[in-house]
Design an enzyme around this catalytic site. Sequence first.
Site, PDB file in Angstrom:
ATOM      1  N   GLU A 130      42.909  36.061  50.326  1.00  0.00           N
ATOM      2  CA  GLU A 130      43.675  37.229  49.897  1.00  0.00           C
ATOM      3  C   GLU A 130      45.161  36.870  49.849  1.00  0.00           C
ATOM      4  OE1 GLU A 130      44.727  40.078  48.332  1.00  0.00           O
ATOM      5  OE2 GLU A 130      42.775  40.815  49.040  1.00  0.00           O
ATOM      6  N   ASN A 152      46.290  31.909  46.818  1.00  0.00           N
ATOM      7  CA  ASN A 152      45.822  32.157  45.467  1.00  0.00           C
ATOM      8  C   ASN A 152      44.433  31.531  45.347  1.00  0.00           C
ATOM      9  OD1 ASN A 152      45.436  32.376  42.687  1.00  0.00           O
ATOM     10  ND2 ASN A 152      46.866  30.737  42.190  1.00  0.00           N
ATOM     11  N   ASP A 170      41.533  42.899  39.925  1.00  0.00           N
ATOM     12  CA  ASP A 170      42.455  43.681  39.103  1.00  0.00           C
ATOM     13  C   ASP A 170      42.009  43.615  37.646  1.00  0.00           C
ATOM     14  OD1 ASP A 170      44.709  44.620  37.609  1.00  0.00           O
ATOM     15  OD2 ASP A 170      45.996  44.183  39.321  1.00  0.00           O
ATOM     16  N   LYS A 202      45.986  46.340  29.949  1.00  0.00           N
ATOM     17  CA  LYS A 202      46.726  46.194  28.684  1.00  0.00           C
ATOM     18  C   LYS A 202      46.345  44.901  27.976  1.00  0.00           C
ATOM     19  CE  LYS A 202      50.654  48.929  30.310  1.00  0.00           C
ATOM     20  NZ  LYS A 202      52.117  48.973  30.587  1.00  0.00           N
ATOM     21  N   ASP A 245      34.525  48.124  38.345  1.00  0.00           N
ATOM     22  CA  ASP A 245      34.275  49.509  37.955  1.00  0.00           C
ATOM     23  C   ASP A 245      34.826  49.801  36.563  1.00  0.00           C
ATOM     24  OD1 ASP A 245      36.795  49.114  39.205  1.00  0.00           O
ATOM     25  OD2 ASP A 245      37.089  51.271  39.354  1.00  0.00           O
ATOM     26  N   PHE A 289      37.993  51.768  48.291  1.00  0.00           N
ATOM     27  CA  PHE A 289      38.367  51.532  46.890  1.00  0.00           C
ATOM     28  C   PHE A 289      37.215  51.908  45.958  1.00  0.00           C
ATOM     29  CE2 PHE A 289      38.497  49.015  43.050  1.00  0.00           C
ATOM     30  CZ  PHE A 289      39.824  49.122  42.649  1.00  0.00           C
ATOM     31  N   GLU A 290      36.021  51.434  46.267  1.00  0.00           N
ATOM     32  CA  GLU A 290      34.878  51.734  45.408  1.00  0.00           C
ATOM     33  C   GLU A 290      34.568  53.222  45.416  1.00  0.00           C
ATOM     34  OE1 GLU A 290      30.194  50.418  44.747  1.00  0.00           O
ATOM     35  OE2 GLU A 290      31.404  49.466  46.306  1.00  0.00           O
TER      36      GLU A 290
END
Length: 306
Positions: free
Chosen positions: A115, A142, A165, A169, A201, A287-288
């Site tokens: 993370e 990373n 993420d 866009k 999702d 989050f989910e």
Amino acid sequence: MNVDQDVPAATPAATIPGTAATGEQPFRSRPVSFVRRGSRLQGRRREAWEELADEYLIALPRITTDTSVAPDFTLDVDAVFGRHAPLVVEVGSGLGEAITHLAEREPDKNFLALEVYRPGLAQTMLRIDQRGLTNVRVAQVNAAEALEAMLPASSVSELWVYFPDPWHKARHLKRRLIQQPFVDLAARVLAPGSLFRLATDWSSYGVQMRNVLNASPHFENLHDGERTGALSPLTQVWESGVELVVGGAPIREGKDPVSTGNTGVNEGTDTLGGWAPRFEGRPLTSFENKALEAGRMVFDLTYRRL
């Protein structure tokens, strides 16, 4: 998953056995999949970092940023965990809900959380300590760099990428994590027969994940041809139009929704399928749960390393 901006590296204060510092960090030639915002530690998380990092945080050799790792450094996994056991790695472990849940259920395996978000790592260390787990370590790194050289080839028995993420866009799609170069790195660290689990999702990212993995000569879909037609979450998303709203609320008149284009090409019916059932080892994270409350679908995929 990863939300905080790369900042200059500090010299590691402590080194877990098997993490000797060597090498030089090359200039990044491709965009990273994360932008970090707000890495300040406060309250209990600051205390956790100060009190628990020496025990659970793997201090890596840095050259450029605090998420980099020297390219000629290889982690001695057995030394880090003090034993030899199957290794499960989670990319973008967030607050550590998933990895600590399964680590508690499967103490015979080692678990490594990768993370970049420092508060998330601090929260994960809190969870590890509160549950008395001895089979979990965390690394601020990373993930692409970790898979490229830090982790030994064929050393991982299971790799997770949950809710990366989505980079909605069009000009940011190149920053999505699941693309061919990352899949090739995943193949490098996964042992033959081991599993690559993914979830998102957002339908367009689910389709991208499926397309990239299906095209890889290194993987096979364990659920090829399953959940097609009306049983496909993709068909259900197309029919509901849920991704044409923002957070489950109608779009503002005259304004495009944030998620414009996320549904990709609406074909009406998903005839390809290949979606996995929900992995029972993955708990319902905060989050989910927010995604489900907004009416979005979750797209699970499971591939085996050939």
